[in-house]
Design a protein around this motif. Structure first.
Motif, short mmCIF file in Angstrom:
data_model
loop_
_atom_site.label_atom_id
_atom_site.label_comp_id
_atom_site.label_asym_id
_atom_site.label_seq_id
_atom_site.Cartn_x
_atom_site.Cartn_y
_atom_site.Cartn_z
N ALA A 97 0.83 -1.21 0.00
CA ALA A 97 0.00 0.00 0.00
C ALA A 97 0.86 1.26 0.00
N GLY A 98 2.06 1.16 0.58
CA GLY A 98 2.93 2.31 0.66
C GLY A 98 3.48 2.77 -0.68
N GLN A 140 1.75 3.88 -3.04
CA GLN A 140 0.87 4.94 -3.52
C GLN A 140 0.30 5.72 -2.34
N THR A 141 -0.11 6.95 -2.59
CA THR A 141 -0.88 7.68 -1.58
C THR A 141 -2.34 7.36 -1.84
N ILE A 142 -2.98 6.68 -0.89
CA ILE A 142 -4.32 6.18 -1.13
C ILE A 142 -5.26 6.55 0.02
N ARG A 143 -6.53 6.63 -0.35
CA ARG A 143 -7.58 6.92 0.62
C ARG A 143 -8.28 5.61 0.91
N ILE A 144 -8.68 5.41 2.14
CA ILE A 144 -9.27 4.12 2.53
C ILE A 144 -10.56 4.33 3.31
N VAL A 173 -5.46 9.33 -4.06
CA VAL A 173 -5.49 10.71 -3.54
C VAL A 173 -5.09 11.67 -4.67
N HIS A 174 -4.11 11.25 -5.45
CA HIS A 174 -3.64 12.09 -6.57
C HIS A 174 -4.53 11.82 -7.78
N LEU A 175 -5.50 12.71 -7.99
CA LEU A 175 -6.54 12.45 -8.98
C LEU A 175 -6.04 12.51 -10.41
N GLU A 176 -4.86 13.07 -10.63
CA GLU A 176 -4.33 13.08 -12.00
C GLU A 176 -3.96 11.66 -12.44
N LYS A 197 -2.52 21.29 -5.43
CA LYS A 197 -2.58 20.03 -6.14
C LYS A 197 -2.76 18.91 -5.13
N ALA A 198 -3.73 18.06 -5.33
CA ALA A 198 -4.04 16.97 -4.39
C ALA A 198 -4.30 17.53 -3.00
N ASP A 237 -7.91 9.94 6.37
CA ASP A 237 -8.27 8.60 5.91
C ASP A 237 -7.30 8.09 4.84
N THR A 238 -6.06 8.54 4.95
CA THR A 238 -5.07 8.12 3.95
C THR A 238 -3.83 7.54 4.61
N ASN A 239 -2.96 7.01 3.79
CA ASN A 239 -1.66 6.52 4.25
C ASN A 239 -0.55 7.52 3.92
N TRP A 240 -0.88 8.75 3.70
CA TRP A 240 0.11 9.77 3.38
C TRP A 240 1.16 9.86 4.47
N ASN A 267 -7.02 19.36 -8.97
CA ASN A 267 -7.25 18.19 -9.81
C ASN A 267 -8.72 17.77 -9.86
#
Lengths: 83, 260
Positions: free
Chosen positions: A47-48, A50-54, A67-70, B126-127, B133-136, B213
């Motif tokens: 999972a790491g 990518q930057t992802i929403r869960i 998370v990065h919509l592009e 951007k973003a 709720d993320t793993n950022w 975005n």
């Protein structure tokens, strides 16, 4: 240096053998990995990448999105390029 | 848009690099206003101040402004505010332009102003948006951070004090009101990664944070890596892109302007 090499190997193995996890919005692969429970926690290896929403989308299933919509092309975002 | 739009170029480059960049920007958009927030070598800033006819610049000595991966704006934002914004009521929008974010079109102000008006947001990025709720990694790093939690509690106008936001570093555009509000308090914030602090602060000060975005492809040319080459930048310009990032070759800007 050796540790880095081992990590690199494990990462390559995961990217090769892991199962694809897809974005719930665009359907593209977010990462390839494995999920398992260990010592009371749920691990999601990969999972790491990518930057992802869960979130949960059913009581037993998780939903991951970009998370990065592009990187997340949809009907509303046709200009976006797939990740 | 003249005096109502201010672009602040955040740079650490030597005097020559800054001059090359300013010459390019002023050639591209002669009606636009560009100022420089320099966080690099003091001797280079002094050279710029002494020798340049085109640089309007302020120096910020904060070492955390140069710490890649942990860059803090807690001194830079108040310095810029005090120098150019506080006493100028005409400024309505502030673009915080990292030096390696390349502007390719002269109408960039109109495009950004249209998005700001459409969203009513205090910060465009951007973003840009919630991160709880993320793993950022920058969210995870500061989760439960005592100093940050105390600071947010002290300034927040929101019910949910645990809300944390984030944004990509390049591409932040503030309304004047949001910039005023951030400048007034950020000096008391912990020195921390600005991608995590600034959007969080804007949100907690009561302003909307909008993800460009979600609004269209204006920032489609902005990415973390790889670097844009001159050829990449030319291709983007010919394709009608307004911005690309990261482009670091200030010595190639004259050629870019000539070839485009």
């Amino acid at each position: 240096m050796r540790t880095r090499g081992i990590h690199r190997l494990l990462r390559a193995a995961r990217q090769r053998l892991g199962r694809p996890v897809r974005c719930a919005e665009c359907g593209r692969t977010l990462f390839r990995g494995f999920a398992f429970v260990w010592r009371g926690r749920v691990w999601v290896l990969g999972a790491g990448d990518q930057t992802i929403r869960i979130a949960f989308d059913t009581p037993n299933r998780l939903r991951f999105t970009h998370v990065h919509l592009e990187q997340c092309p949809t009907a509303e975002r046709q200009w976006a390029a797939p990740s | 848009m003249g005096r109502s739009f201010l672009t602040v170029v955040l740079t650490h480059l030597d005097a020559r690099g800054v001059e090359q960049q300013l010459a390019y920007l002023r050639g591209l958009a002669p009606e636009s206003r560009f100022v420089v927030c320099h966080g690099g070598d003091r001797a280079e800033f002094d050279r710029l101040a002494a020798e340049s006819e085109i640089a309007d610049a302020v120096f910020v000595a904060d070492p955390q402004l140069r710490r890649y991966g942990d860059i803090s704006f807690k001194e830079a934002i108040p310095a810029v505010h005090a120098r150019w914004i506080e006493a100028d009521p005409d400024i309505e929008l502030v673009q915080w332009l990292e030096f390696d974010q390349l502007i390719l079109r002269a109408d960039f102000e109109e495009s950004l102003a249209a998005l700001a008006k459409r969203t009513g947001a205090g910060l465009l990025g951007k973003a840009a948006g919630p991160r709880n709720d993320t793993n950022w990694p920058h969210y995870l790093r500061y989760r439960g951070h005592e100093q940050l939690d105390r600071f947010v509690e002290s300034v927040s106008r929101r019910d949910d004090l645990a809300a944390r936001y984030g944004s990509f570093g390049a591409g932040m555009v503030f309304t004047r009101e949001a910039f005023d509000a951030v400048a007034a308090v950020i000096g008391d914030a912990p020195g921390m990664m600005q991608e995590a602090l600034v959007p969080t602060l804007v949100h907690h000060l009561g302003f909307r944070v909008a993800d460009v975005n979600e609004l269209g492809d204006l920032y489609a040319g902005i990415r973390w890596r790889p670097l844009y080459t001159l050829e990449d930048a030319l291709e983007a310009k010919r394709a009608g892109r307004t911005f690309v990032h990261p482009f670091k070759r200030m010595d190639q800007l004259a050629e870019l302007a000539r070839l485009a």
